[in-house]
Each structure stands twice: as C-alpha cells, then as structure tokens.
Design an enzyme around this catalytic site. Structure first.
Site, mmCIF file in Angstrom:
data_model
loop_
_atom_site.group_PDB
_atom_site.id
_atom_site.type_symbol
_atom_site.label_atom_id
_atom_site.label_comp_id
_atom_site.label_asym_id
_atom_site.label_seq_id
_atom_site.Cartn_x
_atom_site.Cartn_y
_atom_site.Cartn_z
ATOM 1 N N GLY A 44 0.786 -1.236 0.000
ATOM 2 C CA GLY A 44 0.000 0.000 0.000
ATOM 3 C C GLY A 44 0.815 1.281 0.000
ATOM 4 O O GLY A 44 0.402 2.282 -0.583
ATOM 5 N N ASP A 100 0.567 3.611 4.231
ATOM 6 C CA ASP A 100 -0.470 4.382 3.559
ATOM 7 C C ASP A 100 -1.481 4.949 4.546
ATOM 8 O O ASP A 100 -1.887 6.097 4.441
ATOM 9 C CB ASP A 100 -1.171 3.522 2.480
ATOM 10 C CG ASP A 100 -1.558 2.133 2.973
ATOM 11 O OD1 ASP A 100 -1.390 1.834 4.179
ATOM 12 O OD2 ASP A 100 -2.026 1.325 2.142
ATOM 13 N N ASP A 103 -5.246 2.682 10.811
ATOM 14 C CA ASP A 103 -6.648 2.450 11.176
ATOM 15 C C ASP A 103 -6.668 1.924 12.616
ATOM 16 O O ASP A 103 -6.685 2.698 13.564
ATOM 17 C CB ASP A 103 -7.254 1.466 10.169
ATOM 18 C CG ASP A 103 -8.713 1.176 10.438
ATOM 19 O OD1 ASP A 103 -9.317 1.880 11.264
ATOM 20 O OD2 ASP A 103 -9.271 0.245 9.838
ATOM 21 N N LYS A 131 -7.429 7.296 10.020
ATOM 22 C CA LYS A 131 -8.890 7.205 10.080
ATOM 23 C C LYS A 131 -9.404 7.712 11.412
ATOM 24 O O LYS A 131 -8.860 7.373 12.463
ATOM 25 C CB LYS A 131 -9.313 5.743 9.912
ATOM 26 C CG LYS A 131 -9.688 5.440 8.505
ATOM 27 C CD LYS A 131 -10.383 4.122 8.393
ATOM 28 C CE LYS A 131 -10.150 3.603 7.002
ATOM 29 N NZ LYS A 131 -10.752 2.287 6.796
ATOM 30 N N PHE A 152 -13.954 3.001 4.052
ATOM 31 C CA PHE A 152 -12.938 2.252 3.306
ATOM 32 C C PHE A 152 -12.566 3.027 2.050
ATOM 33 O O PHE A 152 -13.434 3.371 1.244
ATOM 34 C CB PHE A 152 -13.463 0.856 2.954
ATOM 35 C CG PHE A 152 -12.403 -0.041 2.410
ATOM 36 C CD1 PHE A 152 -11.510 -0.685 3.267
ATOM 37 C CD2 PHE A 152 -12.268 -0.234 1.043
ATOM 38 C CE1 PHE A 152 -10.508 -1.498 2.771
ATOM 39 C CE2 PHE A 152 -11.266 -1.050 0.532
ATOM 40 C CZ PHE A 152 -10.390 -1.691 1.407
ATOM 41 N N VAL A 153 -11.275 3.300 1.883
ATOM 42 C CA VAL A 153 -10.821 4.096 0.731
ATOM 43 C C VAL A 153 -9.822 3.297 -0.116
ATOM 44 O O VAL A 153 -9.176 2.367 0.381
ATOM 45 C CB VAL A 153 -10.173 5.420 1.182
ATOM 46 C CG1 VAL A 153 -11.197 6.342 1.810
ATOM 47 C CG2 VAL A 153 -9.007 5.180 2.138
ATOM 48 N N ASP A 159 -5.683 -0.486 -1.944
ATOM 49 C CA ASP A 159 -6.379 -1.428 -2.829
ATOM 50 C C ASP A 159 -7.679 -1.944 -2.246
ATOM 51 O O ASP A 159 -7.951 -1.811 -1.052
ATOM 52 C CB ASP A 159 -5.489 -2.652 -3.073
ATOM 53 C CG ASP A 159 -5.438 -3.549 -1.840
ATOM 54 O OD1 ASP A 159 -5.125 -3.031 -0.746
ATOM 55 O OD2 ASP A 159 -5.754 -4.748 -1.955
ATOM 56 N N ARG A 165 -5.088 0.359 -7.073
ATOM 57 C CA ARG A 165 -3.907 1.018 -6.503
ATOM 58 C C ARG A 165 -3.410 2.155 -7.390
ATOM 59 O O ARG A 165 -2.799 3.097 -6.920
ATOM 60 C CB ARG A 165 -2.760 -0.003 -6.325
ATOM 61 C CG ARG A 165 -3.034 -1.069 -5.291
ATOM 62 C CD ARG A 165 -1.739 -1.816 -4.986
ATOM 63 N NE ARG A 165 -1.962 -3.080 -4.294
ATOM 64 C CZ ARG A 165 -2.114 -3.207 -2.978
ATOM 65 N NH1 ARG A 165 -2.093 -2.152 -2.199
ATOM 66 N NH2 ARG A 165 -2.286 -4.399 -2.435
HETATM 67 P P1 5GP Z 1 -4.273 -0.977 10.736
HETATM 68 O O1 5GP Z 1 -3.329 -2.134 10.881
HETATM 69 O O2 5GP Z 1 -3.803 0.305 11.346
HETATM 70 O O3 5GP Z 1 -5.686 -1.360 11.140
HETATM 71 O O4 5GP Z 1 -4.450 -0.698 9.195
HETATM 72 C C1 5GP Z 1 -3.402 -0.414 8.432
HETATM 73 C C2 5GP Z 1 -3.389 -1.249 7.157
HETATM 74 O O5 5GP Z 1 -4.679 -1.716 6.785
HETATM 75 C C3 5GP Z 1 -2.922 -0.366 6.057
HETATM 76 O O6 5GP Z 1 -1.557 -0.631 5.808
HETATM 77 C C4 5GP Z 1 -3.791 -0.766 4.886
HETATM 78 O O7 5GP Z 1 -3.123 -1.772 4.165
HETATM 79 C C5 5GP Z 1 -5.014 -1.397 5.471
HETATM 80 N N1 5GP Z 1 -6.165 -0.459 5.499
HETATM 81 C C6 5GP Z 1 -6.720 0.155 6.572
HETATM 82 N N2 5GP Z 1 -7.760 0.921 6.217
HETATM 83 C C7 5GP Z 1 -7.869 0.811 4.878
HETATM 84 C C8 5GP Z 1 -8.764 1.401 3.901
HETATM 85 O O8 5GP Z 1 -9.664 2.190 4.162
HETATM 86 N N3 5GP Z 1 -8.550 1.043 2.607
HETATM 87 C C9 5GP Z 1 -7.574 0.176 2.237
HETATM 88 N N4 5GP Z 1 -7.471 -0.082 0.947
HETATM 89 N N5 5GP Z 1 -6.709 -0.389 3.116
HETATM 90 C C10 5GP Z 1 -6.865 -0.069 4.422
HETATM 91 MG MG MG Z 2 -1.029 -1.900 4.303
#
Ligand code: 5GP
Ligand code: MG
Length: 193
Positions: A44, A100, A103, A131, A152-153, A159, A165
C-alpha cells in the site's frame, strides 16, 4: 475502473501538495543525521513512499517490509501477517516506517518492534492517512498527512482485492463494488471446497 468510484475524498493535487509539506518537515527533522533508513510497508505505501522520498534531498537507505491485514476482497482487518522482509541496513540507524494509512494501529504495532528487534536505534512512523475511528489506536504515527472519516478508501496505492492502486486520487467506492466482489469471493470459496 472509474465507474466504480463513488466520490473523491482527496484529490491528486491535494495529495501532491501535502506530500511535499511532509517531506520538507521530515527532511528538516533528519537533516545532518546521515543515518536514515526508510521502510515502506508494502504494497500500500509504495506510491506514497516513492513520491515522498523524491522530495527529501538527504542521504537514505531503503528497506522493505510486506505486511497484510486486509487480504482479498475484505474491508475489515483480519489480523496482521508479516509476509516478507528485506530490511537491509537497519542496525544502529534511524528508521522511518512509511505506511499508507493507520486504522486500528495493528500494522504499526507489529512493524515498530520488529525493526527494534533488528537493531534499529530509533523508529518513527509516517502515514499519509489516519482514520477518525473509535476506539483510537494505541499507537500513533509521528507524521500524518490527512485525517479522514472512518470509511474504506482506495487509490494512490491503497487497494481492494489488489485493484485500484493506480488511481491517482484517494476515493470511496460504490457500495455495489463490495457486493459484487464479496459474491465472487464466496463462490470461489464454494468451488474450492
Ligand atoms: P491498521 O493495521 O492500522 O488497522 O491498518 C493499516 C493497514 O490496513 C494499512 O496498511 C492498509 O493496508 C489497510 N487499510 C486500513 N484501512 C484501509 C482502507 O480504508 N482502505 C484500504 N485499501 N486499506 C486499508
Ligand atoms: Mg497496508
């Protein structure tokens, strides 16, 4: 591909402007250190990192870390899996992890200790998007590009099922896209049983 876009959250012009600002800030903070290793979290962060570092005129090395948490067509985190690592020069150096989006924070919470295990002297993190979600993640990033709503983006490296992407903007998809892909996934699962 463009028929699947519901709305643009952040345009390519806004991204380009903010990426330059972030790169200048990071460059100022690390200037004179000469010990920086940048570690994008693939796949990402690939596009964001490539744009960011081209506005950072300081010495750096690059390591790679591949982490998956949203495999396939899912839009909910499935737990963090470290798939691959080519960290290169990390020992005794200042490491900046680039992702990227943050979350739940689980990805950074896996990446940062891993880099310390490999001997990094200091690990900081940089994300393009954060987020606005509850509960707030236990870990925060040191550099954040934009705060976005809890949706979700895709685009600019992000992706859905490894698609989208290459979209230059950060966008939200039409709800029907998720329905179609979920149905395709379910039938794939049924036929593989
Ligand atoms: P976390 O581990 O902080 O929950 O999320 C981080 C990873 O989840 C990011 O590196 C990304 O790959 C994926 N991710 C989280 N939210 C989104 C979203 O809204 N869209 C997409 N495409 N990937 C996300
Ligand atoms: Mg990621």
């Amino acid at each position: 591909m463009h028929d699947d876009i519901d709305h643009i959250l952040i345009s390519q012009q806004q991204i380009a402007h903010r990426v330059v600002q972030m790169a200048h800030q990071i460059t100022t903070d690390y200037a004179g250190d000469g010990q920086l290793t940048i570690v994008p979290i693939l796949t990402g962060a690939m596009i964001f990192c490539a744009d960011l570092i081209r506005h950072m005129p300081i010495p750096m090395k690059i390591g790679l870390l591949t982490i998956s948490s949203y495999p396939g067509a899912t839009t909910k985190s499935q737990g963090v899996t470290i798939l691959d690592q080519h960290l290169g020069h990390v020992k005794g150096r200042k490491v900046l992890v680039v992702d990227d989006i943050i979350d739940s924070g689980n990805t950074l919470q896996a990446a940062v200790p891993l880099l310390y295990q490999h001997g990094a002297a200091v690990v900081r993190s940089c994300v393009l998007l954060r987020k606005d979600r509850q509960p707030q993640p236990a870990i925060s990033a040191d550099y954040i590009g934009f705060d976005i709503p809890d949706e979700f983006v895709v685009g600019y490296g992000l992706d859905h099922n490894d698609d989208y992407r290459n979209l230059p903007d950060i966008v939200a998809l039409k709800p029907r896209v998720f329905d179609l892909k979920c149905r395709a996934n379910e039938s794939k699962l049924r036929t593989s049983r």
